[in-house]
Enzyme design. Structure first.
Site, short mmCIF file in Angstrom:
data_model
loop_
_atom_site.label_atom_id
_atom_site.label_comp_id
_atom_site.label_asym_id
_atom_site.label_seq_id
_atom_site.Cartn_x
_atom_site.Cartn_y
_atom_site.Cartn_z
N THR A 134 2.40 9.26 -2.58
CA THR A 134 1.33 8.95 -1.64
C THR A 134 1.73 9.31 -0.20
OG1 THR A 134 0.15 7.08 -0.64
CG2 THR A 134 2.29 6.59 -1.58
N ASP A 135 0.71 9.52 0.64
CA ASP A 135 0.99 9.77 2.06
C ASP A 135 1.47 8.50 2.78
OD1 ASP A 135 -1.41 8.37 2.16
OD2 ASP A 135 -2.48 9.83 3.41
N GLU A 136 1.29 7.33 2.12
CA GLU A 136 1.65 6.07 2.80
C GLU A 136 3.16 5.95 3.04
OE1 GLU A 136 -0.22 2.50 1.56
OE2 GLU A 136 -2.11 3.49 1.11
N TYR A 159 3.89 -1.92 -1.16
CA TYR A 159 3.48 -0.77 -2.00
C TYR A 159 4.15 0.51 -1.52
CZ TYR A 159 0.64 3.25 -3.41
OH TYR A 159 0.24 4.49 -3.86
N LYS A 163 6.93 3.03 -3.32
CA LYS A 163 6.69 4.46 -3.59
C LYS A 163 7.74 5.32 -2.87
CE LYS A 163 3.78 6.21 -5.62
NZ LYS A 163 3.61 6.56 -7.06
P1 NAD Z 1 -4.37 3.09 -10.84
O1 NAD Z 1 -3.94 1.74 -10.39
O2 NAD Z 1 -5.82 3.38 -11.00
O3 NAD Z 1 -3.70 3.44 -12.25
C1 NAD Z 1 -2.35 3.17 -12.51
C2 NAD Z 1 -2.11 3.32 -14.02
O4 NAD Z 1 -0.73 3.04 -14.27
C3 NAD Z 1 -2.94 2.35 -14.87
O5 NAD Z 1 -3.50 3.01 -15.97
C4 NAD Z 1 -1.91 1.32 -15.32
O6 NAD Z 1 -2.22 0.72 -16.57
C5 NAD Z 1 -0.64 2.16 -15.39
N1 NAD Z 1 0.57 1.34 -15.24
C6 NAD Z 1 0.82 0.40 -14.29
N2 NAD Z 1 2.01 -0.18 -14.51
C7 NAD Z 1 2.54 0.43 -15.61
C8 NAD Z 1 3.76 0.29 -16.33
N3 NAD Z 1 4.68 -0.63 -15.97
N4 NAD Z 1 3.98 1.10 -17.39
C9 NAD Z 1 3.06 2.02 -17.76
N5 NAD Z 1 1.88 2.18 -17.13
C10 NAD Z 1 1.62 1.40 -16.07
O7 NAD Z 1 -3.68 4.11 -9.85
P2 NAD Z 1 -4.23 5.48 -9.22
O8 NAD Z 1 -5.00 5.17 -8.02
O9 NAD Z 1 -4.81 6.29 -10.31
O10 NAD Z 1 -2.84 6.13 -8.75
C11 NAD Z 1 -2.06 6.92 -9.64
C12 NAD Z 1 -0.83 7.41 -8.91
O11 NAD Z 1 -1.21 8.19 -7.77
C13 NAD Z 1 0.06 6.30 -8.37
O12 NAD Z 1 1.40 6.69 -8.54
C14 NAD Z 1 -0.31 6.20 -6.90
O13 NAD Z 1 0.77 5.73 -6.14
C15 NAD Z 1 -0.63 7.65 -6.59
N6 NAD Z 1 -1.60 7.88 -5.51
C16 NAD Z 1 -2.81 7.24 -5.50
C17 NAD Z 1 -3.74 7.51 -4.50
C18 NAD Z 1 -5.10 6.86 -4.44
O14 NAD Z 1 -5.84 7.06 -3.48
N7 NAD Z 1 -5.51 6.10 -5.45
C19 NAD Z 1 -3.42 8.44 -3.49
C20 NAD Z 1 -2.15 9.05 -3.50
C21 NAD Z 1 -1.26 8.78 -4.54
O1 DAU Z 2 -3.30 6.94 1.26
C1 DAU Z 2 -3.12 6.92 -0.13
C2 DAU Z 2 -3.29 5.50 -0.64
O2 DAU Z 2 -4.67 5.19 -0.51
C3 DAU Z 2 -2.83 5.32 -2.08
O3 DAU Z 2 -1.45 5.55 -2.16
C4 DAU Z 2 -3.14 3.91 -2.58
O4 DAU Z 2 -2.80 3.79 -3.94
C5 DAU Z 2 -4.62 3.66 -2.41
O5 DAU Z 2 -4.92 2.33 -2.77
C6 DAU Z 2 -5.06 3.91 -0.96
O6 DAU Z 2 -4.53 2.90 -0.07
P1 DAU Z 2 -5.43 2.22 1.09
O7 DAU Z 2 -4.83 0.92 1.41
O8 DAU Z 2 -5.70 3.17 2.20
O9 DAU Z 2 -6.81 2.06 0.26
P2 DAU Z 2 -7.88 0.87 0.17
O10 DAU Z 2 -9.04 1.41 -0.61
O11 DAU Z 2 -7.28 -0.40 -0.28
O12 DAU Z 2 -8.33 0.70 1.69
C7 DAU Z 2 -8.88 1.77 2.44
C8 DAU Z 2 -9.14 1.24 3.85
O13 DAU Z 2 -10.21 0.28 3.79
C9 DAU Z 2 -7.95 0.52 4.47
O14 DAU Z 2 -7.92 0.76 5.87
C10 DAU Z 2 -8.25 -0.95 4.21
C11 DAU Z 2 -9.76 -1.00 4.28
N1 DAU Z 2 -10.38 -2.06 3.41
C12 DAU Z 2 -10.05 -2.08 2.10
C13 DAU Z 2 -10.57 -3.05 1.26
C14 DAU Z 2 -10.18 -3.09 -0.20
C15 DAU Z 2 -11.29 -2.95 3.94
O15 DAU Z 2 -11.63 -2.89 5.15
N2 DAU Z 2 -11.82 -3.91 3.12
C16 DAU Z 2 -11.48 -4.00 1.80
O16 DAU Z 2 -11.99 -4.91 1.10
#
Ligand code: NAD
Ligand code: DAU
Length: 353
Positions: A134-136, A159, A163
């Site tokens: 992730t970019d975080e 988180y 990562k």
């Molecule tokens: P998600 O939470 O939707 O899915 C995570 C999956 O991992 C689920 O299917 C869960 O059952 C599985 N999992 C969790 N713990 C586990 C374990 N101990 N063993 C096996 N499986 C397990 O997540 P996502 O949003 O699809 O993110 C996927 C990946 O991409 C993550 O590594 C996340 O850090 C990264 N990522 C997400 C975003 C985003 O915006 N969602 C952005 C950048 C990177």
């Molecule tokens: O940047 C990549 C990341 O983006 C991924 O690595 C993470 O897995 C993914 O969850 C996401 O993280 P964020 O914290 O940016 O996403 P989230 O959807 O939780 O929140 C987006 C923005 O909205 C953030 O500034 C917090 C705000 N927010 C979020 C929620 C859930 C609110 O204002 N209210 C809310 O209820």
């Protein structure tokens, strides 16, 4: 030429993972794709209904924290490649329970690295461990600037710390054991099958049900948004053509302040639901801020464009409208995933604050 045949995708029942599994199963009939997932609250096999009967797809319920189970998986399938997405992924949950994030994101990743190392027995030819991050990990930006692949790590939530730690282990296995690795760091994804704890699906669900939209702080936080299918395409590109040992940033060149994004979402929803324009904005409710909330993320994805030719395919407005359409036509999916344990999480996160 790529000679890989047996590929492990971890976390394939989650949001991004299900799009990656679908893409690989459909695009590469010559690959055997094994999806290993623990099926936590975020994992849902319903996300993969359309491909579950394909000959080149297998599901294995595995917790990556269980080193024995991970080893058995490698023994059984003799993987050539790993695309590692399994993770605890929600920042708010990491604030409630950091240890769970350390277990899955750090220990789980090291278990996979160990299994790959032991089974590949230091003959790493035609093998690849692709770690999805992730970019975080780069921390938080001020008004100006972009995260590049050279930006120093500065994780600020449990988180992102977990990562970042997993990224360091992946690079350490490259440096120490010569493990062939590649890492990508992506910005915020949106699209179908995203669990409604994240901003966009949560707010779509709340608007639909006329529930308050809990905006953290003043809503003046900025994120870069990428359509999930574009992320899956980028992963495909990097998996097949990325340079070993390299890192690639992935992003949408698409920055939005939360409040502006939320207003756009409200106007799309008003149109789709036949409500008076502006009526959903009335649901916006400013609530207590997320502790340690990162101010701004913005990704420079030019290396991936320059070196491998990838760029996002969709404009944000178009992607957001497609996303809204998907959630409105897949109401049963939303109802099913928001019952049970979700209700307890929601109460704890929003109704007690
Ligand atoms: P998600 O939470 O939707 O899915 C995570 C999956 O991992 C689920 O299917 C869960 O059952 C599985 N999992 C969790 N713990 C586990 C374990 N101990 N063993 C096996 N499986 C397990 O997540 P996502 O949003 O699809 O993110 C996927 C990946 O991409 C993550 O590594 C996340 O850090 C990264 N990522 C997400 C975003 C985003 O915006 N969602 C952005 C950048 C990177
Ligand atoms: O940047 C990549 C990341 O983006 C991924 O690595 C993470 O897995 C993914 O969850 C996401 O993280 P964020 O914290 O940016 O996403 P989230 O959807 O939780 O929140 C987006 C923005 O909205 C953030 O500034 C917090 C705000 N927010 C979020 C929620 C859930 C609110 O204002 N209210 C809310 O209820």
């Amino acid at each position: 030429m790529n000679t890989m045949k047996s590929i492990l995708i971890t976390g394939g029942a989650g949001f991004i993972g299900s799009h990656v599994v679908r893409l690989f199963v459909n695009k590469y009939p010559g690959y055997s794709i094994v999806n290993a997932d623990k099926l936590t609250y975020a994992g849902n096999l319903e996300n993969l209904k359309d491909i579950e009967d394909k000959d080149n797809y297998t599901f294995e319920k595995v917790d990556i924290v269980d080193a024995v189970a991970v080893n058995e998986l490698f023994e059984k399938y003799k993987f050539d490649g790993v695309i590692h997405l399994a993770a605890e992924s929600h920042v708010d949950r990491s604030i409630l329970n950091p240890l769970e994030f350390i277990m899955t994101n750090v220990v789980g990743t090291v278990n996979l690295l160990n299994a790959a190392k032991d089974h590949w027995k230091d003959d790493f030819s035609n093998k690849l461990f692709y770690h999805v991050s992730t970019d975080e990990v780069y921390g938080s930006l001020g008004e100006e600037g972009l995260f590049t692949e050279q930006t120093a790590y500065d994780p600020r939530s449990p988180y992102s710390a977990s990562k970042a730690s997993s990224d360091h282990f992946v690079r350490a296995y490259d440096n120490t054991y010569g493990m062939p690795v590649v890492i990508s760091n992506c910005s915020n994804n949106y699209g179908s099958f995203q669990f409604p704890e994240k901003l966009i699906p949560l707010f779509i669900n709340n608007i639909k049900n006329n529930k308050p939209l809990p905006v953290y702080g003043k809503g003046d936080y900025t994120r870069d948004w990428l359509y999930v299918e574009d992320h899956a395409e980028a992963i495909d590109t990097i998996f097949h053509r990325g340079k070993l040992g390299d890192t690639y940033n992935i992003g949408g060149f698409n920055e939005w302040q939360n409040i502006d994004l939320i207003k756009l979402l409200c106007s799309i929803m008003d149109k789709k639901l036949g409500r008076a324009v502006g009526s959903s904005e009335g649901l916006i409710t400013f609530v207590k801020d997320r502790p340690g909330h990162d101010k701004r993320y913005a990704i420079d994805a030019s290396k991936l464009n320059r070196e491998l030719g990838w760029s996002p395919s969709l404009q944000f407005e178009e992607g957001l409208e497609k996303t809204v359409d998907w959630y409105l036509t897949n109401e049963e999916w939303l109802v099913r995933v928001t019952s049970g344990a979700y209700l307890n999480y929601y109460k704890n996160q929003y109704e007690l604050s």
